[in-house]
Structure formats: C-alpha cells, structure tokens
Design a protein around this motif. Structure first.
Motif, short mmCIF file in Angstrom:
data_model
loop_
_atom_site.label_atom_id
_atom_site.label_comp_id
_atom_site.label_asym_id
_atom_site.label_seq_id
_atom_site.Cartn_x
_atom_site.Cartn_y
_atom_site.Cartn_z
N THR A 1 0.82 -1.21 0.00
CA THR A 1 0.00 0.00 0.00
C THR A 1 0.85 1.27 0.00
N SER A 2 2.11 1.15 -0.39
CA SER A 2 2.99 2.31 -0.45
C SER A 2 2.63 3.19 -1.63
N GLY A 3 2.60 4.49 -1.40
CA GLY A 3 2.37 5.41 -2.50
C GLY A 3 3.61 5.59 -3.36
N ARG A 4 4.76 5.45 -2.76
CA ARG A 4 6.03 5.72 -3.45
C ARG A 4 6.36 4.66 -4.49
N TYR A 5 6.07 3.41 -4.17
CA TYR A 5 6.51 2.31 -5.02
C TYR A 5 5.40 1.78 -5.91
N GLY A 6 5.81 1.27 -7.07
CA GLY A 6 4.91 0.49 -7.91
C GLY A 6 5.10 -0.99 -7.59
N THR A 7 5.14 -1.82 -8.62
CA THR A 7 5.28 -3.26 -8.37
C THR A 7 6.73 -3.75 -8.45
N LYS A 8 7.65 -2.93 -8.94
CA LYS A 8 9.04 -3.39 -9.06
C LYS A 8 9.63 -3.74 -7.71
N VAL A 9 9.19 -3.08 -6.65
CA VAL A 9 9.69 -3.39 -5.32
C VAL A 9 9.33 -4.81 -4.91
#
Length: 309
Positions: A108-116
């Motif tokens: 649910t992070s706003g900063r990250y997409g799915t690459k993390v």
C-alpha cells in the motif's frame, strides 16, 4: 471507473483468505473492508501495543502471528509497512521461503509500484500496488472513509482486473499510475494532504495566541470553502493579501509572526512566494503591485534576507 461499473463476476477474485503484515493504521482498515466484501481475514502481524490494539479493534478474533506465518495462512497478503521498510521486508520474506507461488502480494505504499515486489514475483507471487489516497486514524471510521476513496493502482497487465475488483470491493475508485510516475504521484498527495495538516495546526495555534477561543470553529467553514473553491477553480480561487498585492499587509503579517511565532516565518514566506508566483502567472496579481510585494517576501520587514523558502 465508477463503483457502479462492477467487473463481470467471472473477473472478480474468488473469496480469499487475507493476511496483514504491519498492523499500522492502514492494514487493519483495508482488511476489515475486504471482510465486509466477503473475504476472510485469517492472520495479522504487529509489534507495538498500538498495532495490537488496532488489530483487536478492527479485526477481532483474528490471531496475531509472525509475518512468515501470515503468509502461510493467507491467499492475499497486505504489506502495510512504512515505505523505507518495504524493500527489506520483501527480500526477507523471499529469503525465508515464506512467499508461495500464486499468492497475491499487495503493498500500500504510494512511493513504489510493483518493481519493489520483483523478488516475490520471481518466487511466483502475484504483485499489486494499491495505495489508498486517504489519511487514516487507525479507528473504524477509516473503513467508512474508503467509500469513494481513490486508489493509486499499479499492476501487471494480466492482474489489472483483479486489482480493479479488489479496490472496488473496498468501496474505492481505481486510478492507474504508471510505475515510473509513482514517486511524483506520491509527492503530489503529500504536498496537498500532509502539508495541509501542518498549515492548519499552525493557523489554529496563531488564532489561540490572538485570543480566539474556538479556532477550529472559526477555521472550519473558511477552510471548507477554500478547499471547495480550489478543487473547482484551481488558481482562480486565490484570494487574500498576496493575490491582491497588499505588500503592507504582508509586511505586517511577517512582523507579527517574527514577534509571536518565529518558527512559522519560513513557512509563511515560502507559501506566500509560491502564491505570488501563481497569482502573477494567472493574471490575478497586477505586475505593478508585484514588485513591492516580492521585495517584502525577499527581505522580510527588517531589511534582512528572508528565512528559507
């Protein structure tokens, strides 16, 4: 997509067992919302006393277990931890063999997409980034606030329907954000929501200092109208001494702030400069009035260079 435009039932995810890793303010609320949609929370992890209390309030009878056990029990796992903690958490879960093939792993992070989530993807997990554009209190009111809440969604093409369905089931509205645009998207939300809290809190403190007994009651209608006007009209909604070019009034403001609340001067000057720039660019601030105003903002009221802006 409107919540009235539900995906075809065959495209919606089956009823899932749900786990939460990180019982902060967000995770338990999302899990409780999914429970209302028919999914079944089965495990939650939390370390602090506050996390345990939130889990007990929003997810009663759901056992508290270590993160690895959450993944063992759940088909859908919500990773609701701070942004800086997320990459290490994902790597740790993969290294310990906790991630199962076919498991939906949602952060649910706003900063990250799915690459993390790439380490988990390589382990066979199905990665989703679902960020609710909402401020959370850690109480049951959060579940109600999800109704109509926009979610910043990033997902592989083959998981788009599943991502949409989960957001809609939580009462939200999916808004697709490209992977490379996630930091900009998150910065925009922080600029508007997080800084707003600081500005309102400072305004309330100053009103109390000025003798106002109920600053919240005074500010409520004013800020509500200002927000509504801004959302409807953008820069055309700018009002006040900066937009009018009242350099004397702004100078008086800065002088009073230096005297009574010097910690607010830097913020006032920075926001006033930004407001002046926007008002000038949109023809609201007359150029002949802008010079004196910008002089005040650059030099303060005592002839010294203004604090950081």
């Amino acid at each position: 997509m409107s919540t009235s435009q539900l995906p075809d039932p065959k495209d919606r995810p089956a009823r899932l067992t749900v786990g939460v890793v990180g019982a902060g303010r967000v995770g338990p609320a999302l899990a409780a919302s999914l429970q209302l949609a028919g999914h079944r929370p089965v495990a939650v992890s939390g370390v602090s006393d506050a996390s345990r209390r939130r889990a007990a309030q929003l997810l009663p009878d759901v056992p508290l277990v270590p993160p690895a056990e959450v993944l063992q029990r759940a088909d859908l796992v919500l990773l609701t931890v701070p942004d800086d903690t997320l990459p290490g958490l994902v790597e740790g879960l993969v290294e310990t063999g906790s991630v199962r093939p076919g498991q939906l792993l949602v952060h649910t992070s706003g900063r990250y997409g799915t690459k993390v989530l790439d380490p988990a993807l390589r382990a066979g997990a199905l990665p989703l980034a679902l960020h609710p554009a909402m401020t959370f209190t850690g109480t049951p009111v959060d579940v109600q606030r999800l109704a109509g809440c926009s979610f910043g969604v990033t997902a592989p093409d083959q998981l788009r329907l599943a991502a949409e369905a989960l957001v809609i089931e939580m009462g939200g509205e999916p808004e697709w954000i490209a992977e490379e645009r996630r930091p900009l998207y998150h910065a925009a939300l922080a600029l508007g929501a997080n800084h707003l809290v600081t500005l309102v809190a400072q305004s309330m403190e100053l009103l109390r200092e000025a003798g106002v007994e109920a600053p919240d009651r005074m500010l409520g209608p004013l800020l509500g109208a200002a927000l509504d006007n801004a959302l409807r009209s953008g820069d055309a909604a700018l009002t006040g001494p900066v937009a009018r070019g009242d350099a004397g009034t702004v100078a008086a403001h800065v002088a009073e702030l230096r005297k009574h609340a010097p910690q607010t001067v830097a913020g006032y000057l920075a926001m006033a400069r930004a407001t002046a720039d926007r008002a000038l660019a949109h023809g609201l601030l007359k150029p002949e009035l802008a010079e004196d105003l910008l002089g005040v903002l650059a030099n303060g009221t005592d002839g010294t260079k203004g604090e950081a802006g």
